[in-house]
Design a protein around this motif. Structure first.
Motif, PDB file in Angstrom:
ATOM      1  N   ASN B 139       0.711  -1.245  -0.031  1.00 15.43           N
ATOM      2  CA  ASN B 139      -0.012  -0.118  -0.208  1.00 15.43           C
ATOM      3  C   ASN B 139       0.879   1.326  -0.142  1.00 15.43           C
ATOM      4  O   ASN B 139       1.926   1.215   0.376  1.00 15.43           O
ATOM      5  N   LEU B 140       0.427   2.304  -0.639  1.00 17.94           N
ATOM      6  CA  LEU B 140       0.955   3.454  -0.663  1.00 17.94           C
ATOM      7  C   LEU B 140      -0.061   4.601  -0.562  1.00 17.94           C
ATOM      8  O   LEU B 140      -0.778   4.823  -1.375  1.00 17.94           O
ATOM      9  N   PHE B 141      -0.104   5.282   0.899  1.00 18.67           N
ATOM     10  CA  PHE B 141      -1.086   6.126   0.698  1.00 18.67           C
ATOM     11  C   PHE B 141      -0.481   7.607   0.715  1.00 18.67           C
ATOM     12  O   PHE B 141       0.476   8.019   1.648  1.00 18.67           O
ATOM     13  N   PRO B 142      -0.831   8.493  -0.018  1.00 26.16           N
ATOM     14  CA  PRO B 142      -0.326  10.003   0.013  1.00 26.16           C
ATOM     15  C   PRO B 142      -1.060  10.542   1.466  1.00 26.16           C
ATOM     16  O   PRO B 142      -2.458  10.119   1.343  1.00 26.16           O
ATOM     17  N   ILE B 143      -0.367  11.351   2.312  1.00 26.05           N
ATOM     18  CA  ILE B 143      -0.843  11.697   3.170  1.00 26.05           C
ATOM     19  C   ILE B 143      -0.778  13.320   2.938  1.00 26.05           C
ATOM     20  O   ILE B 143       0.273  13.763   2.628  1.00 26.05           O
ATOM     21  N   GLU B 144      -1.586  14.212   3.560  1.00 30.61           N
ATOM     22  CA  GLU B 144      -1.428  15.810   3.909  1.00 30.61           C
ATOM     23  C   GLU B 144      -1.094  16.049   2.179  1.00 30.61           C
ATOM     24  O   GLU B 144      -0.011  16.669   2.006  1.00 30.61           O
ATOM     25  N   GLU B 145      -1.920  15.770   1.457  1.00 32.91           N
ATOM     26  CA  GLU B 145      -1.768  16.204  -0.149  1.00 32.91           C
ATOM     27  C   GLU B 145      -0.650  15.752  -0.725  1.00 32.91           C
ATOM     28  O   GLU B 145       0.097  16.427  -1.592  1.00 32.91           O
ATOM     29  N   GLY B 146      -0.201  14.538  -0.364  1.00 30.04           N
ATOM     30  CA  GLY B 146       1.007  13.918  -1.124  1.00 30.04           C
ATOM     31  C   GLY B 146       2.279  14.468  -0.472  1.00 30.04           C
ATOM     32  O   GLY B 146       3.443  14.097  -0.790  1.00 30.04           O
ATOM     33  N   ASN B 147       2.737  15.468   0.586  1.00 32.35           N
ATOM     34  CA  ASN B 147       3.636  15.706   1.070  1.00 32.35           C
ATOM     35  C   ASN B 147       4.374  14.696   1.917  1.00 32.35           C
ATOM     36  O   ASN B 147       5.498  14.653   2.153  1.00 32.35           O
ATOM     37  N   ILE B 148       3.510  13.590   2.128  1.00 30.72           N
ATOM     38  CA  ILE B 148       4.078  12.379   3.126  1.00 30.72           C
ATOM     39  C   ILE B 148       3.420  11.241   2.327  1.00 30.72           C
ATOM     40  O   ILE B 148       2.280  11.271   2.120  1.00 30.72           O
ATOM     41  N   THR B 149       4.280  10.054   2.558  1.00 30.11           N
ATOM     42  CA  THR B 149       3.671   8.937   2.171  1.00 30.11           C
ATOM     43  C   THR B 149       3.762   7.908   3.124  1.00 30.11           C
ATOM     44  O   THR B 149       4.730   7.722   3.749  1.00 30.11           O
ATOM     45  N   LEU B 150       2.827   6.939   3.190  1.00 26.10           N
ATOM     46  CA  LEU B 150       2.698   5.976   4.101  1.00 26.10           C
ATOM     47  C   LEU B 150       2.914   4.522   3.218  1.00 26.10           C
ATOM     48  O   LEU B 150       2.156   4.336   2.580  1.00 26.10           O
ATOM     49  N   MET B 151       3.876   3.712   3.546  1.00 26.39           N
ATOM     50  CA  MET B 151       4.129   2.501   2.708  1.00 26.39           C
ATOM     51  C   MET B 151       4.048   1.586   3.534  1.00 26.39           C
ATOM     52  O   MET B 151       4.439   1.452   4.717  1.00 26.39           O
ATOM     53  N   GLU B 152       3.499   0.315   2.874  1.00 26.11           N
ATOM     54  CA  GLU B 152       3.662  -1.037   3.470  1.00 26.11           C
ATOM     55  C   GLU B 152       4.461  -1.917   2.518  1.00 26.11           C
ATOM     56  O   GLU B 152       4.385  -2.118   1.580  1.00 26.11           O
ATOM     57  N   ILE B 153       5.661  -2.496   3.047  1.00 26.06           N
ATOM     58  CA  ILE B 153       6.593  -3.374   2.324  1.00 26.06           C
ATOM     59  C   ILE B 153       6.824  -4.498   2.884  1.00 26.06           C
ATOM     60  O   ILE B 153       6.958  -4.822   4.128  1.00 26.06           O
TER      61      ILE B 153
END
Lengths: 140, 222
Positions: B139-153
Protein backbone atom coordinates in the motif's frame (compact mmCIF):
# COMPACT_ATOMS: atom_id res chain seq x y z
CA UNK A 1 -1.93 57.28 -23.54
CA UNK A 2 -1.10 53.70 -24.37
CA UNK A 3 2.03 53.00 -26.36
CA UNK A 4 1.72 51.61 -29.89
CA UNK A 5 3.82 48.61 -28.80
CA UNK A 6 1.28 47.46 -26.28
CA UNK A 7 1.12 43.67 -26.20
CA UNK A 8 -2.39 42.18 -25.95
CA UNK A 9 -3.43 38.54 -25.59
CA UNK A 10 -6.98 37.59 -26.56
CA UNK A 11 -8.31 34.21 -25.46
CA UNK A 12 -11.10 32.95 -27.70
CA UNK A 13 -11.56 33.75 -31.37
CA UNK A 14 -15.33 33.74 -31.68
CA UNK A 15 -17.36 36.73 -32.82
CA UNK A 16 -16.21 38.94 -29.94
CA UNK A 17 -12.56 37.84 -29.85
CA UNK A 18 -12.04 38.07 -33.59
CA UNK A 19 -13.76 41.45 -33.92
CA UNK A 20 -11.77 42.90 -31.03
CA UNK A 21 -8.54 41.46 -32.46
CA UNK A 22 -9.25 43.17 -35.77
CA UNK A 23 -9.97 46.53 -34.13
CA UNK A 24 -6.85 46.44 -31.97
CA UNK A 25 -4.67 45.16 -34.78
CA UNK A 26 -5.73 47.96 -37.12
CA UNK A 27 -4.89 50.30 -34.24
CA UNK A 28 -1.28 49.02 -34.46
CA UNK A 29 -1.27 46.98 -31.27
CA UNK A 30 0.58 43.71 -31.22
CA UNK A 31 -2.08 41.10 -30.70
CA UNK A 32 -1.94 37.34 -30.10
CA UNK A 33 -5.15 35.36 -30.42
CA UNK A 34 -5.48 31.95 -28.76
CA UNK A 35 -8.24 29.46 -29.56
CA UNK A 36 -8.19 25.68 -29.24
CA UNK A 37 -10.24 25.37 -32.39
CA UNK A 38 -8.03 26.49 -35.27
CA UNK A 39 -11.03 26.85 -37.59
CA UNK A 40 -12.10 29.79 -35.44
CA UNK A 41 -9.24 31.78 -36.95
CA UNK A 42 -11.31 31.97 -40.14
CA UNK A 43 -13.33 34.63 -38.30
CA UNK A 44 -10.34 36.96 -38.63
CA UNK A 45 -10.09 39.16 -41.69
CA UNK A 46 -7.05 40.31 -43.64
CA UNK A 47 -6.80 43.45 -41.53
CA UNK A 48 -5.55 41.30 -38.68
CA UNK A 49 -1.76 41.18 -38.61
CA UNK A 50 -1.08 39.53 -35.24
CA UNK A 51 -0.12 36.01 -34.19
CA UNK A 52 -2.29 32.92 -33.74
CA UNK A 53 -1.92 30.05 -31.30
CA UNK A 54 -4.18 27.03 -31.85
CA UNK A 55 -4.07 25.54 -28.37
CA UNK A 56 -6.20 25.16 -25.26
CA UNK A 57 -5.92 28.33 -23.17
CA UNK A 58 -6.68 26.48 -19.92
CA UNK A 59 -3.32 24.72 -20.14
CA UNK A 60 -0.68 26.75 -18.38
CA UNK A 61 1.87 25.89 -21.09
CA UNK A 62 -0.29 27.65 -23.67
CA UNK A 63 -0.26 30.83 -21.60
CA UNK A 64 3.51 30.62 -21.25
CA UNK A 65 3.86 30.10 -25.01
CA UNK A 66 1.71 33.20 -25.57
CA UNK A 67 4.30 35.06 -23.39
CA UNK A 68 1.77 36.04 -20.76
CA UNK A 69 4.57 37.40 -18.56
CA UNK A 70 5.13 40.14 -21.16
CA UNK A 71 1.48 41.02 -21.76
CA UNK A 72 0.13 44.50 -21.02
CA UNK A 73 -3.48 43.48 -21.51
CA UNK A 74 -5.24 40.11 -21.28
CA UNK A 75 -8.76 39.63 -22.65
CA UNK A 76 -10.72 36.46 -21.79
CA UNK A 77 -13.40 36.12 -24.46
CA UNK A 78 -14.06 32.39 -24.84
CA UNK A 79 -17.66 31.20 -24.90
CA UNK A 80 -17.33 29.61 -21.44
CA UNK A 81 -17.67 31.86 -18.38
CA UNK A 82 -15.69 29.64 -16.08
CA UNK A 83 -12.82 29.30 -18.52
CA UNK A 84 -12.74 33.09 -18.79
CA UNK A 85 -12.70 33.43 -15.02
CA UNK A 86 -9.91 30.90 -14.53
CA UNK A 87 -7.56 32.28 -17.18
CA UNK A 88 -8.29 35.88 -16.15
CA UNK A 89 -7.37 35.06 -12.57
CA UNK A 90 -4.18 33.30 -13.60
CA UNK A 91 -3.26 36.35 -15.70
CA UNK A 92 -4.01 38.77 -12.88
CA UNK A 93 -2.76 36.98 -9.78
CA UNK A 94 0.01 34.73 -10.99
CA UNK A 95 1.43 36.73 -13.91
CA UNK A 96 0.44 40.21 -12.68
CA UNK A 97 -0.81 41.35 -16.09
CA UNK A 98 -1.67 45.06 -15.52
CA UNK A 99 -5.05 45.03 -17.27
CA UNK A 100 -7.28 41.96 -17.33
CA UNK A 101 -10.79 41.94 -18.78
CA UNK A 102 -13.17 38.97 -18.88
CA UNK A 103 -16.44 38.53 -20.71
CA UNK A 104 -19.13 36.96 -18.50
CA UNK A 105 -22.53 35.89 -19.79
CA UNK A 106 -23.84 35.25 -16.29
CA UNK A 107 -24.61 38.58 -14.55
CA UNK A 108 -24.72 37.07 -11.05
CA UNK A 109 -21.06 36.09 -11.19
CA UNK A 110 -19.94 39.62 -11.93
CA UNK A 111 -20.04 40.92 -8.37
CA UNK A 112 -17.51 38.41 -7.04
CA UNK A 113 -14.96 38.92 -9.76
CA UNK A 114 -15.02 42.66 -9.55
CA UNK A 115 -13.92 42.24 -5.95
CA UNK A 116 -10.95 40.29 -7.28
CA UNK A 117 -9.85 43.28 -9.39
CA UNK A 118 -10.77 41.73 -12.71
CA UNK A 119 -12.76 43.94 -15.08
CA UNK A 120 -15.77 42.10 -16.39
CA UNK A 121 -18.04 42.89 -19.28
CA UNK A 122 -21.46 41.31 -19.29
CA UNK A 123 -23.12 41.48 -22.73
CA UNK A 124 -26.49 40.63 -21.19
CA UNK A 125 -26.44 43.71 -18.97
CA UNK A 126 -25.03 45.96 -21.71
CA UNK A 127 -27.70 44.93 -24.22
CA UNK A 128 -30.46 45.26 -21.65
CA UNK A 129 -29.36 48.83 -20.93
CA UNK A 130 -29.15 49.63 -24.66
CA UNK A 131 -32.62 48.20 -25.23
CA UNK A 132 -34.00 50.16 -22.31
CA UNK A 133 -32.54 53.41 -23.60
CA UNK A 134 -34.04 52.93 -27.03
CA UNK A 135 -37.43 52.02 -25.56
CA UNK A 136 -37.47 55.01 -23.22
CA UNK A 137 -36.26 57.39 -25.96
CA UNK A 138 -39.17 56.33 -28.14
CA UNK A 139 -41.62 57.08 -25.36
CA UNK A 140 -40.56 60.69 -25.10
CA UNK B 1 -22.01 18.95 8.94
CA UNK B 2 -23.86 20.35 5.95
CA UNK B 3 -21.94 19.29 2.87
CA UNK B 4 -22.51 20.19 -0.78
CA UNK B 5 -21.07 18.10 -3.60
CA UNK B 6 -21.08 19.67 -7.07
CA UNK B 7 -20.92 17.40 -10.11
CA UNK B 8 -19.79 13.84 -10.26
CA UNK B 9 -21.66 10.91 -11.76
CA UNK B 10 -21.44 7.31 -10.62
CA UNK B 11 -18.08 7.82 -8.99
CA UNK B 12 -19.58 9.85 -6.16
CA UNK B 13 -22.01 7.15 -5.01
CA UNK B 14 -19.51 5.69 -2.59
CA UNK B 15 -18.53 9.09 -1.22
CA UNK B 16 -22.18 10.10 -0.86
CA UNK B 17 -23.08 6.87 0.92
CA UNK B 18 -20.21 7.16 3.32
CA UNK B 19 -20.92 10.82 4.17
CA UNK B 20 -24.63 10.11 4.75
CA UNK B 21 -23.88 7.08 6.93
CA UNK B 22 -21.65 9.26 9.10
CA UNK B 23 -24.62 11.53 9.75
CA UNK B 24 -23.72 14.46 7.49
CA UNK B 25 -26.44 16.37 5.68
CA UNK B 26 -25.66 16.07 2.03
CA UNK B 27 -26.78 18.15 -0.94
CA UNK B 28 -25.70 17.13 -4.42
CA UNK B 29 -25.84 19.56 -7.36
CA UNK B 30 -25.77 18.03 -10.81
CA UNK B 31 -26.68 19.59 -14.14
CA UNK B 32 -27.70 16.35 -15.81
CA UNK B 33 -31.33 15.43 -15.11
CA UNK B 34 -30.81 11.68 -15.66
CA UNK B 35 -27.94 11.67 -13.18
CA UNK B 36 -30.16 13.51 -10.71
CA UNK B 37 -32.88 10.86 -10.96
CA UNK B 38 -30.38 8.08 -10.30
CA UNK B 39 -28.79 10.01 -7.43
CA UNK B 40 -32.19 10.57 -5.82
CA UNK B 41 -33.07 6.89 -6.11
CA UNK B 42 -29.80 5.76 -4.54
CA UNK B 43 -29.51 8.40 -1.84
CA UNK B 44 -32.94 9.06 -0.42
CA UNK B 45 -31.58 11.11 2.45
CA UNK B 46 -29.65 13.50 0.24
CA UNK B 47 -31.10 16.64 -1.31
CA UNK B 48 -30.53 16.63 -5.06
CA UNK B 49 -30.49 19.94 -6.95
CA UNK B 50 -30.66 20.00 -10.73
CA UNK B 51 -28.59 22.84 -12.14
CA UNK B 52 -25.20 24.35 -12.86
CA UNK B 53 -23.35 24.57 -9.54
CA UNK B 54 -21.07 27.31 -10.86
CA UNK B 55 -23.99 29.74 -10.79
CA UNK B 56 -24.60 31.65 -7.57
CA UNK B 57 -28.39 31.27 -7.65
CA UNK B 58 -28.14 27.49 -7.99
CA UNK B 59 -25.85 27.38 -4.97
CA UNK B 60 -28.38 29.51 -3.14
CA UNK B 61 -31.10 27.00 -4.04
CA UNK B 62 -28.87 24.33 -2.53
CA UNK B 63 -28.79 26.30 0.74
CA UNK B 64 -25.14 27.22 0.38
CA UNK B 65 -25.53 29.85 3.11
CA UNK B 66 -25.83 27.04 5.64
CA UNK B 67 -23.16 24.75 4.22
CA UNK B 68 -19.96 23.99 6.13
CA UNK B 69 -18.10 22.33 3.31
CA UNK B 70 -18.22 22.15 -0.47
CA UNK B 71 -16.61 19.53 -2.70
CA UNK B 72 -16.23 20.31 -6.43
CA UNK B 73 -16.00 17.16 -8.53
CA UNK B 74 -17.03 18.19 -12.03
CA UNK B 75 -14.95 17.05 -14.98
CA UNK B 76 -13.76 20.55 -15.81
CA UNK B 77 -11.04 22.16 -13.73
CA UNK B 78 -12.28 25.69 -14.42
CA UNK B 79 -15.77 24.80 -13.16
CA UNK B 80 -14.33 23.35 -9.96
CA UNK B 81 -12.33 26.53 -9.38
CA UNK B 82 -15.37 28.75 -9.84
CA UNK B 83 -17.52 26.58 -7.54
CA UNK B 84 -14.96 26.93 -4.74
CA UNK B 85 -14.46 30.67 -5.24
CA UNK B 86 -18.16 31.47 -5.30
CA UNK B 87 -18.73 29.23 -2.29
CA UNK B 88 -16.04 31.04 -0.34
CA UNK B 89 -16.56 34.57 -1.69
CA UNK B 90 -20.35 34.80 -1.76
CA UNK B 91 -21.48 32.15 0.72
CA UNK B 92 -18.58 32.19 3.17
CA UNK B 93 -18.07 28.41 3.07
CA UNK B 94 -14.68 27.96 4.73
CA UNK B 95 -13.86 24.42 3.66
CA UNK B 96 -13.54 24.13 -0.10
CA UNK B 97 -12.26 21.07 -1.95
CA UNK B 98 -11.54 20.96 -5.66
CA UNK B 99 -10.62 17.98 -7.76
CA UNK B 100 -8.29 18.86 -10.62
CA UNK B 101 -7.72 16.73 -13.69
CA UNK B 102 -4.57 18.52 -14.85
CA UNK B 103 -1.96 18.12 -12.09
CA UNK B 104 -0.34 21.39 -13.19
CA UNK B 105 -3.40 23.18 -11.82
CA UNK B 106 -2.76 22.03 -8.24
CA UNK B 107 -0.48 24.89 -7.25
CA UNK B 108 -2.39 27.38 -9.43
CA UNK B 109 -5.64 26.64 -7.61
CA UNK B 110 -3.93 26.98 -4.25
CA UNK B 111 -2.57 30.38 -5.25
CA UNK B 112 -6.07 31.38 -6.29
CA UNK B 113 -7.39 30.57 -2.83
CA UNK B 114 -8.87 27.06 -2.93
CA UNK B 115 -8.13 25.46 0.44
CA UNK B 116 -7.65 21.85 -0.57
CA UNK B 117 -6.79 20.71 -4.07
CA UNK B 118 -6.83 17.02 -4.92
CA UNK B 119 -5.38 15.65 -8.13
CA UNK B 120 -6.68 12.13 -8.61
CA UNK B 121 -4.62 11.84 -11.78
CA UNK B 122 -1.48 12.49 -9.78
CA UNK B 123 -2.39 10.06 -7.01
CA UNK B 124 -3.29 7.29 -9.42
CA UNK B 125 -0.21 7.74 -11.57
CA UNK B 126 2.09 7.71 -8.57
CA UNK B 127 0.38 4.55 -7.34
CA UNK B 128 0.79 2.90 -10.72
CA UNK B 129 4.43 3.82 -10.96
CA UNK B 130 5.16 2.30 -7.59
CA UNK B 131 3.21 -0.85 -8.37
CA UNK B 132 5.13 -1.37 -11.54
CA UNK B 133 8.48 -0.84 -9.92
CA UNK B 134 7.90 -3.52 -7.29
CA UNK B 135 5.21 -5.94 -6.27
CA UNK B 136 6.35 -6.03 -2.67
CA UNK B 137 4.72 -2.75 -1.76
CA UNK B 138 1.26 -3.43 -0.52
CA UNK B 139 0.00 0.00 0.00
CA UNK B 140 1.08 3.49 -0.60
CA UNK B 141 -1.02 6.30 0.77
CA UNK B 142 -0.31 9.91 0.07
CA UNK B 143 -1.05 11.89 3.26
CA UNK B 144 -1.30 15.65 3.68
CA UNK B 145 -1.94 16.19 -0.03
CA UNK B 146 0.97 13.97 -1.01
CA UNK B 147 3.61 15.68 1.12
CA UNK B 148 4.12 12.48 3.11
CA UNK B 149 3.59 8.89 2.06
CA UNK B 150 2.84 5.83 4.10
CA UNK B 151 4.21 2.61 2.60
CA UNK B 152 3.69 -1.01 3.49
CA UNK B 153 6.58 -3.16 2.34
CA UNK B 154 6.89 -6.95 2.64
CA UNK B 155 10.31 -8.40 3.33
CA UNK B 156 10.82 -11.35 0.95
CA UNK B 157 13.51 -14.02 0.94
CA UNK B 158 15.77 -12.06 -1.41
CA UNK B 159 16.03 -9.01 0.80
CA UNK B 160 19.44 -8.24 2.18
CA UNK B 161 18.09 -6.70 5.39
CA UNK B 162 16.88 -10.02 6.86
CA UNK B 163 18.52 -10.61 10.20
CA UNK B 164 19.71 -7.04 10.52
CA UNK B 165 18.78 -4.72 13.33
CA UNK B 166 16.98 -1.53 12.29
CA UNK B 167 19.91 0.72 13.26
CA UNK B 168 22.16 -1.30 10.94
CA UNK B 169 19.93 -0.61 7.96
CA UNK B 170 20.92 2.53 6.13
CA UNK B 171 17.51 4.09 5.51
CA UNK B 172 17.32 7.70 4.28
CA UNK B 173 16.98 10.45 6.90
CA UNK B 174 13.53 11.51 5.75
CA UNK B 175 11.96 8.16 6.63
CA UNK B 176 11.03 6.14 9.69
CA UNK B 177 9.83 2.58 10.26
CA UNK B 178 6.73 3.17 12.38
CA UNK B 179 5.50 -0.38 12.80
CA UNK B 180 6.34 -3.98 11.90
CA UNK B 181 3.53 -6.46 11.29
CA UNK B 182 4.76 -9.96 12.19
CA UNK B 183 2.38 -12.97 12.38
CA UNK B 184 -0.59 -10.58 12.47
CA UNK B 185 0.83 -8.77 15.48
CA UNK B 186 1.89 -5.16 15.46
CA UNK B 187 5.32 -4.41 16.86
CA UNK B 188 6.44 -0.85 17.48
CA UNK B 189 10.10 -1.25 16.61
CA UNK B 190 13.16 0.23 18.28
CA UNK B 191 16.64 0.55 16.87
CA UNK B 192 17.60 -2.92 18.10
CA UNK B 193 14.56 -4.70 16.61
CA UNK B 194 15.66 -7.36 14.11
CA UNK B 195 13.96 -7.60 10.71
CA UNK B 196 12.91 -11.17 9.81
CA UNK B 197 11.55 -12.87 6.70
CA UNK B 198 7.86 -12.19 6.14
CA UNK B 199 7.78 -8.96 8.10
CA UNK B 200 5.64 -6.17 6.75
CA UNK B 201 7.25 -2.82 7.46
CA UNK B 202 5.05 0.25 7.70
CA UNK B 203 7.13 3.24 6.78
CA UNK B 204 6.42 6.96 6.91
CA UNK B 205 8.55 8.93 4.45
CA UNK B 206 8.84 11.97 2.27
CA UNK B 207 7.93 11.18 -1.35
CA UNK B 208 11.40 11.99 -2.71
CA UNK B 209 13.08 9.17 -0.77
CA UNK B 210 10.57 6.44 -1.71
CA UNK B 211 12.72 4.81 -4.33
CA UNK B 212 15.81 4.93 -2.10
CA UNK B 213 13.86 3.08 0.61
CA UNK B 214 12.75 0.41 -1.84
CA UNK B 215 16.29 0.08 -3.08
CA UNK B 216 17.67 -0.36 0.44
CA UNK B 217 15.07 -2.83 1.66
CA UNK B 218 14.34 -4.97 -1.35
CA UNK B 219 17.61 -5.20 -3.21
CA UNK B 220 18.64 -8.80 -3.64
CA UNK B 221 21.56 -10.40 -1.81
CA UNK B 222 24.48 -10.43 -4.24
Amino acid sequence: MSSPHEYIIIAGCGRLGSFLARLLSSDNKSVVVVDKNEEAFNNLTEEFSGFLIGEDITEIDTLIRAKIDKADVFVAATNDDNTNIMVAEIAKKIYQVPKVIARLYEPTKQELYQQLDIDTICPTILSAIAFKEIILAEEE
Amino acid sequence: MNIIIVGGGKEIHFLAKSLISKGHKLTIINKNSEDCIILKRLHEKAIIVLGDGTKPYILEDANAHYADMIIALTGKDQDNLVVCQIAFGLFNIKKTFANVNDPKNVHIFKELGVKTVISTTQIISSLLEERISTEDIHNLFPIEEGNITLMEIDINEDSRVIGKKLFEIDLPNDSIVGCIMRNNKAIIPRGDTTVTLGDRLIILALPNVQSEILHTLLEKVE
